[in-house]
Structure formats: structure tokens, C-alpha cells
Scaffold this active site. Sequence first.
Site, PDB file in Angstrom:
ATOM      1  N   ASP A   1      11.491 -12.387   9.898  1.00 49.47           N
ATOM      2  CA  ASP A   1      11.740 -13.224   8.716  1.00 49.47           C
ATOM      3  C   ASP A   1      11.903 -12.275   7.524  1.00 49.47           C
ATOM      4  O   ASP A   1      10.999 -11.486   7.227  1.00 49.47           O
ATOM      5  CB  ASP A   1      10.534 -14.165   8.525  1.00 49.47           C
ATOM      6  CG  ASP A   1      10.670 -15.044   7.290  1.00 49.47           C
ATOM      7  OD1 ASP A   1      11.666 -14.900   6.546  1.00 49.47           O
ATOM      8  OD2 ASP A   1       9.754 -15.878   7.076  1.00 49.47           O
TER       9      ASP A   1
ATOM     10  N   GLU B   1       6.177  16.927   4.087  1.00 43.30           N
ATOM     11  CA  GLU B   1       5.498  16.766   5.375  1.00 43.30           C
ATOM     12  C   GLU B   1       6.537  16.597   6.475  1.00 43.30           C
ATOM     13  O   GLU B   1       6.213  16.263   7.611  1.00 43.30           O
ATOM     14  CB  GLU B   1       4.525  15.598   5.351  1.00 43.30           C
ATOM     15  CG  GLU B   1       5.131  14.275   4.995  1.00 43.30           C
ATOM     16  CD  GLU B   1       4.118  13.139   4.966  1.00 43.30           C
ATOM     17  OE1 GLU B   1       3.549  12.847   6.031  1.00 43.30           O
ATOM     18  OE2 GLU B   1       3.913  12.553   3.898  1.00 43.30           O
TER      19      GLU B   1
ATOM     20  N   CYS C   1       1.424  12.791   2.337  1.00 44.51           N
ATOM     21  CA  CYS C   1       2.123  12.374   1.107  1.00 44.51           C
ATOM     22  C   CYS C   1       1.466  12.911  -0.163  1.00 44.51           C
ATOM     23  O   CYS C   1       1.987  12.737  -1.259  1.00 44.51           O
ATOM     24  CB  CYS C   1       2.204  10.853   1.046  1.00 44.51           C
ATOM     25  SG  CYS C   1       2.993  10.144   2.497  1.00 44.51           S
TER      26      CYS C   1
ATOM     27  N   THR D   1       9.353   0.730   6.776  1.00 47.10           N
ATOM     28  CA  THR D   1       8.885   1.469   5.587  1.00 47.10           C
ATOM     29  C   THR D   1       9.480   2.880   5.547  1.00 47.10           C
ATOM     30  O   THR D   1       8.958   3.744   4.843  1.00 47.10           O
ATOM     31  CB  THR D   1       7.341   1.556   5.547  1.00 47.10           C
ATOM     32  OG1 THR D   1       6.882   2.341   6.654  1.00 47.10           O
ATOM     33  CG2 THR D   1       6.701   0.192   5.607  1.00 47.10           C
TER      34      THR D   1
ATOM     35  N   SER E   1      -4.371   2.755   8.075  1.00 52.08           N
ATOM     36  CA  SER E   1      -3.888   3.562   6.948  1.00 52.08           C
ATOM     37  C   SER E   1      -4.046   2.807   5.627  1.00 52.08           C
ATOM     38  O   SER E   1      -4.308   3.414   4.588  1.00 52.08           O
ATOM     39  CB  SER E   1      -2.439   4.011   7.159  1.00 52.08           C
ATOM     40  OG  SER E   1      -1.555   2.937   7.000  1.00 52.08           O
TER      41      SER E   1
ATOM     42  N   HIS F   1       1.004   6.082  -5.060  1.00 58.27           N
ATOM     43  CA  HIS F   1       1.816   6.405  -3.887  1.00 58.27           C
ATOM     44  C   HIS F   1       2.249   5.077  -3.266  1.00 58.27           C
ATOM     45  O   HIS F   1       1.423   4.182  -3.071  1.00 58.27           O
ATOM     46  CB  HIS F   1       0.980   7.227  -2.889  1.00 58.27           C
ATOM     47  CG  HIS F   1       1.637   7.316  -1.543  1.00 58.27           C
ATOM     48  ND1 HIS F   1       2.938   7.743  -1.394  1.00 58.27           N
ATOM     49  CD2 HIS F   1       1.186   7.011  -0.299  1.00 58.27           C
ATOM     50  CE1 HIS F   1       3.254   7.705  -0.112  1.00 58.27           C
ATOM     51  NE2 HIS F   1       2.219   7.262   0.570  1.00 58.27           N
TER      52      HIS F   1
ATOM     53  N   LYS G   1      -1.764  -3.851  -3.965  1.00 60.39           N
ATOM     54  CA  LYS G   1      -3.057  -3.914  -3.249  1.00 60.39           C
ATOM     55  C   LYS G   1      -4.017  -2.882  -3.828  1.00 60.39           C
ATOM     56  O   LYS G   1      -5.195  -3.152  -4.048  1.00 60.39           O
ATOM     57  CB  LYS G   1      -2.861  -3.560  -1.768  1.00 60.39           C
ATOM     58  CG  LYS G   1      -2.293  -4.631  -0.873  1.00 60.39           C
ATOM     59  CD  LYS G   1      -2.209  -4.057   0.561  1.00 60.39           C
ATOM     60  CE  LYS G   1      -1.365  -4.898   1.486  1.00 60.39           C
ATOM     61  NZ  LYS G   1      -1.979  -6.159   1.870  1.00 60.39           N
TER      62      LYS G   1
ATOM     63  N   ASN H   1       9.945   4.685   1.706  1.00 62.45           N
ATOM     64  CA  ASN H   1       8.877   5.680   1.567  1.00 62.45           C
ATOM     65  C   ASN H   1       9.464   7.095   1.571  1.00 62.45           C
ATOM     66  O   ASN H   1      10.055   7.515   2.551  1.00 62.45           O
ATOM     67  CB  ASN H   1       7.864   5.529   2.713  1.00 62.45           C
ATOM     68  CG  ASN H   1       6.613   6.369   2.478  1.00 62.45           C
ATOM     69  OD1 ASN H   1       6.499   7.079   1.479  1.00 62.45           O
ATOM     70  ND2 ASN H   1       5.678   6.279   3.396  1.00 62.45           N
TER      71      ASN H   1
ATOM     72  N   SER I   1      -2.207  10.586   3.907  1.00 57.79           N
ATOM     73  CA  SER I   1      -2.981  10.230   5.100  1.00 57.79           C
ATOM     74  C   SER I   1      -3.663  11.449   5.676  1.00 57.79           C
ATOM     75  O   SER I   1      -3.195  12.575   5.548  1.00 57.79           O
ATOM     76  CB  SER I   1      -2.061   9.625   6.155  1.00 57.79           C
ATOM     77  OG  SER I   1      -1.650   8.347   5.746  1.00 57.79           O
TER      78      SER I   1
END
Length: 397
Positions: free
Chosen positions: A39, A89, A121, A162, A211, A243, A252, A286, A318
Site C-alpha cells: 500500500d 560506510e 551513519c 529506505t 535499529s 539522521h 519519532k 537514506n 548503527s
Amino acid sequence: MSVTSVMSGDPTIGIHDLSFATTQYVLTHATLAAENGTDIAKYHAGIGQRSMSVPAADEDIVTMAAAAAAPVIARHGAERIRTVVFATETSVDQAKAAGIHVHSLLGLPSATRVVELKQACYGATAALQFAIGLVHRDRSQQVLVIASDVSKYELGNPGEATQGAAAVAMLVSADPALVRIEDPSGVFTADIMDFWRPNYRTTALVDGQESISAYLQAVEGTWKDYTEQGGRALTEFSAFCYHQPFTKMAYKAHRHLTQQGGHDTDQAEIARCVGPTTTYNMDVGNSYTASVYLALASLLDHADDLTDQAVGFLSYGSGSVAEFFAGTVVPGYRSHLRSAMHREAVARREDIDYAQYRVLHEQAFPVDGGDHPLPRETTGPYRLAGISGHKRIYEPR
Ligand code: COA
């Protein structure tokens, strides 16, 4: 020394110029959703992504980095640059720093040190802090900090939506024209396997939900340390650059930060503080090390006047290492921005269909040491001409 200068350290070192570049191609999430039956609202509203940058066959972290840095050198010259720090990275070699290829493509002086940094990152923030340290030692020097990455997950992995790619080049100097970086920094490290890429893999391994919690744990950890280091109060900030592995993550993270800071912030306030930082990442995807500085580019290019206002930065890598620090926007910054060039870098990408994306995703370089020229695809200023005798050959286009 006054209380203010203790809190902000030497207020006159920071980001003097900032420029970003991305890829030749773009895959929209509408195309991806049509292919895999997702969706589209999950991509657009759920993770906050609309499209992802996809490198052409003859583009990589070096070509994007050189394209991002060339306008910086054209504007300021290279005379004062004695150090190039390249954060990535998704490096192209285990020994040689990718920045040496950029140094060569841009014709930088031989009296330069070039080095590559890695910690997922987070790497570009370490590069920025190292650069500030070098300028503290000699204020006449400038440091070119480059963050460049291509994020790649296996086809069908939840992380596929992502993906993205971009490079940011920043010139760090005394008396910066854009953002002064303040001294107090909140740092945090935890040994977590939320995302990693063993040397034998071209795609990253990730535990997506782990993560997200690791990132939020790092938000708490950095903020606690930042406060203990005498940092600013949460209410002093006008905006926050996070980030952004996907742009919803910034929302979030900010909700989590404000809760930690004891504030009951509503949705509208979160959107005000974070929304202007997401415009480029939403379309680019990303870009790993570059992502938090793409957020800064977006903020400076899109927000109302930010003169003398404080901006918070949360850099997460991470594994995990994170840092929270502050910058203040310099009077007159708007006349030094590259907003039109940045919008053009995003708008000029060519739409590709799923079949083209899949071919590019699966492209792998032969490892036989032979001569392998690459097709001419990019219309950017630099290209990877091919591989010969295991050596990458770059050229201006
Ligand atoms: N309409 C609107 N929203 C929808 C939706 C729909 N039809 N379907 C799902 N969503 C929402 C979910 O509620 C969720 O939002 P929430 O977390 O705010 O509740 C979001 O979309 C993602 O859904 P989820 O089921 O968690 O997606 P996923 O299992 O595909 O995983 C990631 C998402 C980000 C974990 C995955 O893309 C990933 O692993 N990415 C790589 C790692 C990464 O980016 N980590 C971040 C920290 S570094």
C-alpha cells in the site's frame, strides 16, 4: 572567560559552505509499491519516503563526492585546505581512502592529508568534530569534510524502501558563513547488532525494529550526556536535524527527545521543528553518513530566516555511536546557500522503471582483474570509467 563562552566554546568555528550531490536516476516509491504490492500509504505516510536516488552504472561514492565538493573548491579555492576527511560506510576499497580519488579529480594540492572514517551513519559527525579540532589548532586552515554513501539492502528486504544515495561536502573553517558549531557534545556508544555489513557482502544486514529502538536509546543517551556537559535547554532550539534513515524516524526521535526532556510536545510543534529538515531526504532516501547534513541543507534552504537561532543535531550510526550537539546560524547565511543547485540536483534525476532499477541493483564488478569499461550513463561532472587491473579509473565526464 564568560559563562556564555564556556557553554558554547569557541563560537567561531563551523560550517563555512555546504553542497550536496546525488545520482543520475530515481526510483519512485509508487513504482516500487506497484511492483511489490505494498500500500503506497505505508511508504508515503508510514515511513515518509517518496523516492530513492539510484546510482548509474558509472556513478559511486567517489563521483558523487567529487560532484558535491567541486562547487566548494570553485568558490573558495583549495589554498587553505590541508585536510580532507571522507566519511562513508560503503567504501570502495579496504585500504585506500576514497578521498584520494576526489583529491585527484579536483586537483587539490599535494600538501594535503586525506583520510577515510567509518562508523556506520555517524562517521561524518566524527569527521566534522575532527575538522573543528584541526581548525582550533590553526585557524588559518580549512578542512574539507565529505560524507558519501549508497545505501543498499537485498531486494524484498523491508530495508529496500529506505535505500538512497547522496554526498555532502562541507568546508569547515574559522568565522564560518553558515553555522557555528558549539562545544558541548553529548556522546553515546552501545554494542548493538542492529545494522551491519560484513566485508564479504554488498548489501547491509539489518534488524529494522531493533535499529529503531537502538536509535531511540541513543537519543536518550546523547541527550543525557549533552545536558551533563552543560548544553542548552531543549526550549532554546528552533529546529532539529536528525539522521534520517527514513524521514518518519526524525519525527519519532524528536517525540522521544521531548518526552525525555519532560515536555509534552504536540504534533504541530514536532512538525515545525523537524518538517523543514526532511524535504531532500524524503526524495533522496537514506544517504547514511550524509543524511543528517542533507537535513541541514534542507533546513537552511527551506525554513524562514534562522539567523542567530540554535539548531540541534542528532547523528546516529548503527552499531552504535551517536552524538547530540548544537549549532547557531550565522547572520547573512542566506547569501551563501546553494538552494537552487540543491533543488536542481534532486529534480534533474531521471525516472527509472523497476526493471532498470533491478539491473542496477544487481550490477556487480567482475573480480578477474581484467579491463572492464563501464557504459556512459551519468550526466554528472565525474564518472567511474571502469575497472582495470583491479583499479578503479575515474574521469571528468
Ligand atoms: N498506511 C499508513 N502507514 C502504514 C501502513 C499503511 N498502509 N502500513 C504500515 N504503516 C506504517 C506502520 O504503522 C509503521 O509506522 P509506525 O512505526 O509509526 O507505527 C511504518 O508504516 C512502517 O511499518 P512497518 O510495518 O514497521 O514496516 P517494515 O516492517 O517494512 O519496516 C523499517 C520498516 C524502517 C524498519 C524497514 O524499512 C527497515 O528495516 N529499514 C532499514 C533500517 C532502518 O532504516 N532503521 C532505522 C534506524 S537506523
